[in-house]
Enzyme design. Structure first.
Site, short mmCIF file in Angstrom:
data_model
loop_
_atom_site.label_atom_id
_atom_site.label_comp_id
_atom_site.label_asym_id
_atom_site.label_seq_id
_atom_site.Cartn_x
_atom_site.Cartn_y
_atom_site.Cartn_z
N ASP A 69 0.40 7.31 1.91
CA ASP A 69 1.21 6.68 0.86
C ASP A 69 2.67 7.10 0.97
O ASP A 69 3.57 6.33 0.61
CB ASP A 69 0.65 6.99 -0.53
CG ASP A 69 0.92 5.85 -1.50
OD1 ASP A 69 0.65 4.69 -1.15
OD2 ASP A 69 1.43 6.11 -2.61
N GLU A 106 10.53 9.96 -6.23
CA GLU A 106 9.17 9.82 -5.73
C GLU A 106 9.03 10.40 -4.33
O GLU A 106 8.05 11.10 -4.03
CB GLU A 106 8.78 8.34 -5.73
CG GLU A 106 7.30 8.10 -5.56
CD GLU A 106 6.88 6.76 -6.11
OE1 GLU A 106 7.16 6.50 -7.30
OE2 GLU A 106 6.32 5.97 -5.35
N GLU A 109 3.08 -2.68 -7.99
CA GLU A 109 3.31 -1.62 -8.98
C GLU A 109 2.21 -1.60 -10.04
O GLU A 109 1.72 -0.53 -10.42
CB GLU A 109 4.68 -1.80 -9.64
CG GLU A 109 5.86 -1.71 -8.69
CD GLU A 109 6.11 -0.30 -8.13
OE1 GLU A 109 5.14 0.40 -7.79
OE2 GLU A 109 7.30 0.06 -8.02
N GLU A 157 -4.17 -3.69 -1.09
CA GLU A 157 -4.40 -2.48 -1.91
C GLU A 157 -5.84 -1.98 -1.79
O GLU A 157 -6.07 -0.78 -1.69
CB GLU A 157 -4.05 -2.76 -3.38
CG GLU A 157 -2.55 -2.91 -3.63
CD GLU A 157 -1.76 -1.59 -3.55
OE1 GLU A 157 -2.37 -0.51 -3.70
OE2 GLU A 157 -0.55 -1.67 -3.32
C1 HMH Z 1 -0.25 1.53 -1.41
N1 HMH Z 1 0.66 0.67 -3.50
C2 HMH Z 1 0.64 1.65 -2.61
N2 HMH Z 1 1.40 2.75 -2.75
C3 HMH Z 1 2.21 2.85 -3.81
N3 HMH Z 1 2.97 3.98 -3.95
C4 HMH Z 1 2.26 1.83 -4.79
C5 HMH Z 1 1.45 0.74 -4.58
C6 HMH Z 1 3.13 1.91 -6.02
O1 HMH Z 1 4.44 2.13 -5.76
#
Ligand code: HMH
Length: 219
Positions: free
Chosen positions: A47, A88, A140, A210
């Site tokens: 991520d 972040e 989001e 996702e």
């Molecule tokens: C895979 N989807 C993924 N990572 C993230 N950080 C977000 C959504 C949200 O920003």
């Protein structure tokens, strides 16, 4: 009373996929405390790479808003989202060191590369603002709904994962997602049939990516 927005209609129409993305077994395992920490670490490293690729995507949506939006406040909403990615990325680095995940040696997995390529496909000037911001909202809101579920009453999220869940499950991020959703619904009211179709397809592609991203993290 206000009529239901197009986004709400779409989420009902595609509720099986929406549930697959927001109530994935990996999220449920965080919520019930049975999470395999190797899965969590794999998710964290992947991520981090995703978020690095997400920054230019969000920037591209901001640029489209500046050029195409009919409403001044869109730019401010998008700018706040872009600004929060700064913190972040710093958080990912701190969290990775806490778990012993070495970010410099993370190799992007194919699922992640495919998702990042999808983001790139939405960054060109040929992609309409309405379509791009629909994808952004979907990306989001899936994280917001997923991680907020792990903070609900009765959840048994391990304390060491609480900060992760707070990051996307907090009230402020929820407000941001609602602001994005309002923009999308406003834009869709004035969209052509072709744009509407493209925006709905973008939502579906995000939902698929996702689910794949959670699957990849579970290993
Ligand atoms: C895979 N989807 C993924 N990572 C993230 N950080 C977000 C959504 C949200 O920003």
């Amino acid at each position: 009373a206000e009529a239901e927005g197009t986004t709400a209609t779409w989420l009902k129409k595609h509720h099986l996929m929406y549930t697959a993305a927001t109530r994935h077994p990996l999220i449920l395992s965080i919520r019930d405390g049975s999470i395999d920490l190797d899965s969590f670490k794999r998710w964290l490293g992947q991520d981090y790479l995703f978020v690095r690729a997400f920054v230019p995507f969000v920037s591209s949506v901001l640029l489209k808003a500046c050029r195409e939006s009919d409403n001044n406040s869109d730019m401010e909403v998008l700018l706040s989202g872009l600004a929060s990615l700064n913190g972040e990325i710093k958080w990912f680095k701190k969290e990775a060191s806490k778990w012993g995940v070495v970010l410099s040696s993370i190799v992007p997995q194919k699922v992640n590369q495919d998702y990042c390529r999808f983001l790139e496909s939405l960054m060109g000037p040929d992609v309409e603002y309405t379509v791009a911001i629909t994808a952004l909202w979907a990306i989001e809101v899936i994280y917001q709904q997923s991680f907020a579920h792990c903070l609900e009453e009765g959840s048994r999220t391990p304390p060491e994962l609480a900060e992760t869940c707070q990051r996307w499950g907090n009230e402020g991020f929820g407000q941001y997602c609602q602001s994005l959703q309002k923009i999308v619904d406003r834009r869709l009211l004035r969209a052509t049939d072709e744009e509407l179709k493209k925006a709905e397809v973008a939502l579906l592609r995000v939902l698929e990516h996702e689910v794949e991203f959670w699957n990849m993290s579970q290993g």
